[in-house]
Design a protein around this motif. Structure first.
Motif, short mmCIF file in Angstrom:
data_model
loop_
_atom_site.label_atom_id
_atom_site.label_comp_id
_atom_site.label_asym_id
_atom_site.label_seq_id
_atom_site.Cartn_x
_atom_site.Cartn_y
_atom_site.Cartn_z
N ILE B 46 90.42 0.54 -69.66
CA ILE B 46 89.79 1.73 -69.09
C ILE B 46 90.52 2.98 -69.56
CG2 ILE B 46 89.41 2.99 -66.92
CD1 ILE B 46 88.70 0.29 -65.61
N GLU B 47 91.85 2.91 -69.55
CA GLU B 47 92.65 4.05 -70.05
C GLU B 47 92.32 4.35 -71.51
OE1 GLU B 47 96.75 3.06 -69.25
OE2 GLU B 47 96.37 3.10 -67.08
N GLN B 48 92.19 3.28 -72.29
CA GLN B 48 91.85 3.45 -73.71
C GLN B 48 90.50 4.13 -73.88
OE1 GLN B 48 92.74 -0.75 -75.09
NE2 GLN B 48 92.54 0.30 -77.08
N ALA B 49 89.53 3.68 -73.08
CA ALA B 49 88.18 4.26 -73.17
C ALA B 49 88.22 5.75 -72.84
CB ALA B 49 87.23 3.52 -72.23
N VAL B 50 89.00 6.10 -71.81
CA VAL B 50 89.13 7.52 -71.44
C VAL B 50 89.81 8.29 -72.56
CG1 VAL B 50 90.20 9.14 -69.82
CG2 VAL B 50 89.14 7.04 -68.96
N ALA B 51 90.83 7.64 -73.16
CA ALA B 51 91.57 8.30 -74.24
C ALA B 51 90.66 8.60 -75.44
CB ALA B 51 92.74 7.42 -74.67
N LEU B 52 89.67 7.71 -75.66
CA LEU B 52 88.72 7.92 -76.76
C LEU B 52 87.99 9.26 -76.62
CD1 LEU B 52 87.04 4.41 -77.22
CD2 LEU B 52 88.57 5.56 -78.82
N LEU B 53 87.86 9.71 -75.37
CA LEU B 53 87.16 10.98 -75.11
C LEU B 53 88.07 12.17 -75.39
CD1 LEU B 53 85.43 10.06 -71.74
CD2 LEU B 53 84.33 10.30 -73.96
N GLY B 54 89.37 11.88 -75.57
CA GLY B 54 90.32 12.95 -75.83
C GLY B 54 90.50 13.89 -74.65
N CYS B 55 90.36 13.34 -73.44
CA CYS B 55 90.56 14.22 -72.28
C CYS B 55 91.54 13.60 -71.31
CB CYS B 55 89.23 14.56 -71.61
SG CYS B 55 88.48 13.18 -70.77
N ASP B 56 92.09 14.45 -70.46
CA ASP B 56 93.15 14.02 -69.55
C ASP B 56 92.58 13.82 -68.15
OD1 ASP B 56 95.50 13.43 -68.40
OD2 ASP B 56 96.41 15.43 -68.64
N VAL B 82 82.89 -7.51 -58.13
CA VAL B 82 82.94 -6.10 -57.73
C VAL B 82 84.35 -5.76 -57.23
CG1 VAL B 82 82.12 -4.43 -56.03
CG2 VAL B 82 80.48 -5.91 -57.23
N ASP B 83 84.87 -6.62 -56.39
CA ASP B 83 86.20 -6.39 -55.82
C ASP B 83 87.25 -6.26 -56.92
OD1 ASP B 83 87.98 -6.49 -53.33
OD2 ASP B 83 88.86 -8.05 -54.61
N LYS B 84 87.30 -7.23 -57.83
CA LYS B 84 88.35 -7.24 -58.85
C LYS B 84 88.21 -6.05 -59.81
CE LYS B 84 90.50 -11.61 -58.68
NZ LYS B 84 90.08 -12.98 -59.00
N VAL B 85 86.98 -5.76 -60.22
CA VAL B 85 86.78 -4.65 -61.16
C VAL B 85 87.23 -3.33 -60.51
CG1 VAL B 85 85.05 -3.25 -62.37
CG2 VAL B 85 84.95 -5.76 -62.49
N LEU B 86 86.86 -3.15 -59.23
CA LEU B 86 87.22 -1.89 -58.57
C LEU B 86 88.73 -1.79 -58.38
CD1 LEU B 86 84.33 -1.43 -55.98
CD2 LEU B 86 84.68 -0.28 -58.18
N ARG B 87 89.37 -2.89 -58.01
CA ARG B 87 90.83 -2.85 -57.81
C ARG B 87 91.54 -2.54 -59.12
NH1 ARG B 87 89.89 -1.41 -53.07
NH2 ARG B 87 89.27 -3.03 -51.59
N LYS B 88 91.06 -3.16 -60.20
CA LYS B 88 91.68 -2.90 -61.52
C LYS B 88 91.42 -1.46 -61.95
CE LYS B 88 93.57 -6.82 -62.15
NZ LYS B 88 95.05 -6.90 -62.15
N ALA B 89 90.23 -0.97 -61.64
CA ALA B 89 89.89 0.40 -62.01
C ALA B 89 90.78 1.39 -61.27
CB ALA B 89 88.42 0.68 -61.73
N GLU B 90 91.10 1.06 -60.02
CA GLU B 90 91.98 1.95 -59.23
C GLU B 90 93.35 2.08 -59.90
OE1 GLU B 90 91.44 0.08 -55.31
OE2 GLU B 90 90.79 2.05 -54.56
N GLU B 91 93.82 0.98 -60.48
CA GLU B 91 95.12 1.03 -61.17
C GLU B 91 95.09 2.07 -62.30
OE1 GLU B 91 96.61 -2.78 -62.54
OE2 GLU B 91 95.87 -3.77 -60.71
N ALA B 92 93.94 2.16 -62.96
CA ALA B 92 93.84 3.08 -64.11
C ALA B 92 93.44 4.49 -63.69
CB ALA B 92 92.83 2.54 -65.12
N LEU B 93 92.56 4.58 -62.70
CA LEU B 93 91.92 5.87 -62.43
C LEU B 93 92.39 6.56 -61.16
CD1 LEU B 93 88.24 4.77 -63.22
CD2 LEU B 93 89.74 6.11 -64.72
#
Lengths: 354, 354
Positions: B46-56, B82-93
């Motif tokens: 997820i961090e990588q995907a955000v980084a592809l946008l070149g934004c912070d 749903v539970d696992k994806v959201l928990r992992k997303a929280e770690e990144a976002l």
């Protein structure tokens, strides 16, 4: 003046090619359902078809005939069919030539002997004519009832099937057309009310109804009997289509039958396209790839969609020969071939059309 | 700056909408096959995907997330997914909102409770965005793997299916895409050597190979793993397609596999068109008939063919939003929706695009 006829099971096509001071090709089509009207009416029907051309038999330098009517189940077999059709044609035409599946022109007696060579041989001249336009191409002729796909390779007719059965197996004939095809023969399900609804196998509606509802054919082009014997207005076509899912005009809106029509149209194009791709796949195995697909017949718009989806450059023959000659391409090409065999420079005329 | 992510089973899409001095929408896509790389790698991806946008991330006024990854068989069921994806997303976002299948924005904890409302809800914002362009329309989004068809009626998202199973039944999801679809799932036979040849059910080739052979996608757009792990050149795609009929590059010419590709492409369009017609048939039963079909996604050319064959006026969303945003339409529309809910006049920006 060269006259040619294609006696089909449902239609008689007639063409005349004048090669006097100026070249001129003209064609006409007469609906004559053999299994209803009978064999005995054939001489009169042939005369009528010739009369539609507004020309006199006596002035003809030559007359030629081809047929597919021998498939009709009024005949026990093709032998009987070829024999009866030719004998009836003699009553109307006197002497004439019969074209074979390799482009030979036979007298009627010889044609009766070689009945398998003249039965359903109406495609050969179509391929020959196309070869005058393009050395490598495919002609897709979508008639009212069937579609014939004829490949041309290096200027020669390159069909592999030499009779109906072979062609049905090889994709050179696809039994689908622009008018008489029953809906259930192309679509076992159609989209209605958000669901996939089964279709009745009764002859409630046909592809003619589909083409009228979609505005692809005009009322006067729907020149065969309707399934219910009623009229050919868009409203009546809609009513017939609603009955295919066992409904009626009160259960389905025109908006709904139009979607049914869209779906069925796609299935028709798909079937023709499958034939084209099958034929192309044989040529490709020999390293051949024609790039042009000629679209002809009453359903030339279907043929055009099919060849373009198959990756060919589509050319409407009606733009070169006119709509009537494109519809009656089997008789039109036979008239031209007869003239060519008699020494007329048909190639020069063709060149002038391109 | 509004950031949105769509976490799919095979790809992560990320979009950013800047609404400061000037409006700007940007999107990126990262191939992340969850069933191979695993759930634990998700935060980094997820961090990588955000980084592809070149934004912070820190500069974002809001972050939102949607998903379809919960369908992956790495999860026992959707609840776990749903539970696992959201928990992992929280770690990144950190904190973010999750969109539901009626356009509500939930906090992750609430989203876990209402997992059936957020599972595979990535289509809702797509419909909402389309409604800003046209009050009555259909959006057909052909991704790498699946196609989603979302109707809009009188400016409201009018999908009937609210979860994957309902949508699969109603034609709102068609499990066919522009890359990962195995050949045998769309074609049980293909034309080879003039015959209809059966297809192997091994994952020997996919629709990506078809699109490359036909020149419909470029090598760099084939951004998923190839079935055989080899390269993405047209030659290698040809080799994979030859294996589908249990052949190899020595048994079939490129001329031949190109015809196989043509046939398979037609089957893909046909499947999408069937979904479109099924959805339209539901609307038609209510007297509704949208006239515009928006085509989006990596396979927007497939979507365009399908909507036009269904009788709609096709509009490529890439012409309005750019190719990247059209490919990542689920995250792009979510970023816009988040901005809209925060008070940004997104409608004004949309008007400027028309």
């Amino acid at each position: 003046m060269f006259l040619a006829l294609d006696v089909g099971g449902a239609n008689i096509k007639a063409s005349v090619f004048k090669a006097d001071d100026a070249f001129a090709l003209r064609s006409a089509k007469l609906h004559y359902p053999l299994w209803i009207r009978g064999v005995d009416g054939l001489p009169k029907a042939i005369e009528q078809a010739v009369a539609l051309l507004g020309c006199d038999l006596k002035g003809a330098s030559g007359v030629a005939l081809t047929m597919t009517a021998e498939l009709s189940d009024v005949f026990r077999d093709k032998k009987e069919g070829v024999d009866k059709v030719l004998r009836k044609a003699e009553e109307a035409l006197g002497s004439f030539k019969v074209v074979t599946n390799d482009g030979s022109l036979l007298d009627p007696d010889e044609a009766v002997d070689r009945y398998m060579d003249v039965a359903a041989a109406n495609w050969w001249c179509v391929g020959w004519l196309a070869s005058l336009f393009e050395r490598d191409c495919l002609v897709v002729d979508v008639g009212s009832t069937t579609t014939t796909i004829t490949p041309v390779v290096e200027g020669k007719v390159a069909a592999k099937g030499l009779n109906d059965v072979e062609k049905m197996a090889l994709g050179e004939i696809v039994y689908v057309g622009a008018l008489r095809t029953p809906i259930s023969s192309v679509a076992s399900i159609v989209p209605v009310n958000g669901l996939w609804c089964r279709t009745s196998s009764e002859y409630f509606a046909n592809v003619g109804d589909v083409n009228l509802v979609l505005g692809l054919l005009r009322e006067e082009e729907y020149d065969v009997a309707t399934p219910d014997g009623r009229g050919k207005s868009v409203e009546e076509c809609h009513e017939r289509l609603s009955r295919v899912v066992c409904g009626d005009r009160n259960m389905l809106r025109p908006l709904q039958t139009r979607l049914v029509a869209r779906f069925v149209y796609e299935k028709v194009v798909e079937k023709v396209c499958e034939g084209v791709l099958q034929v192309l796949s044989r040529l490709a195995s020999e390293g051949r790839y024609p790039e042009v697909g000629f679209a002809a017949g009453l359903g030339d718009f279907i043929a055009l969609d099919a060849v373009e989806r198959a990756g060919l450059r589509g050319v409407l023959l009606r733009d070169l020969l006119g709509r009537d000659n494109s519809i009656a391409l089997t008789s039109a090409s036979l008239a031209l071939y007869l003239a060519y065999k008699t020494g007329v420079d048909v190639g020069r005329w063709i060149s002038s059309l391109r």
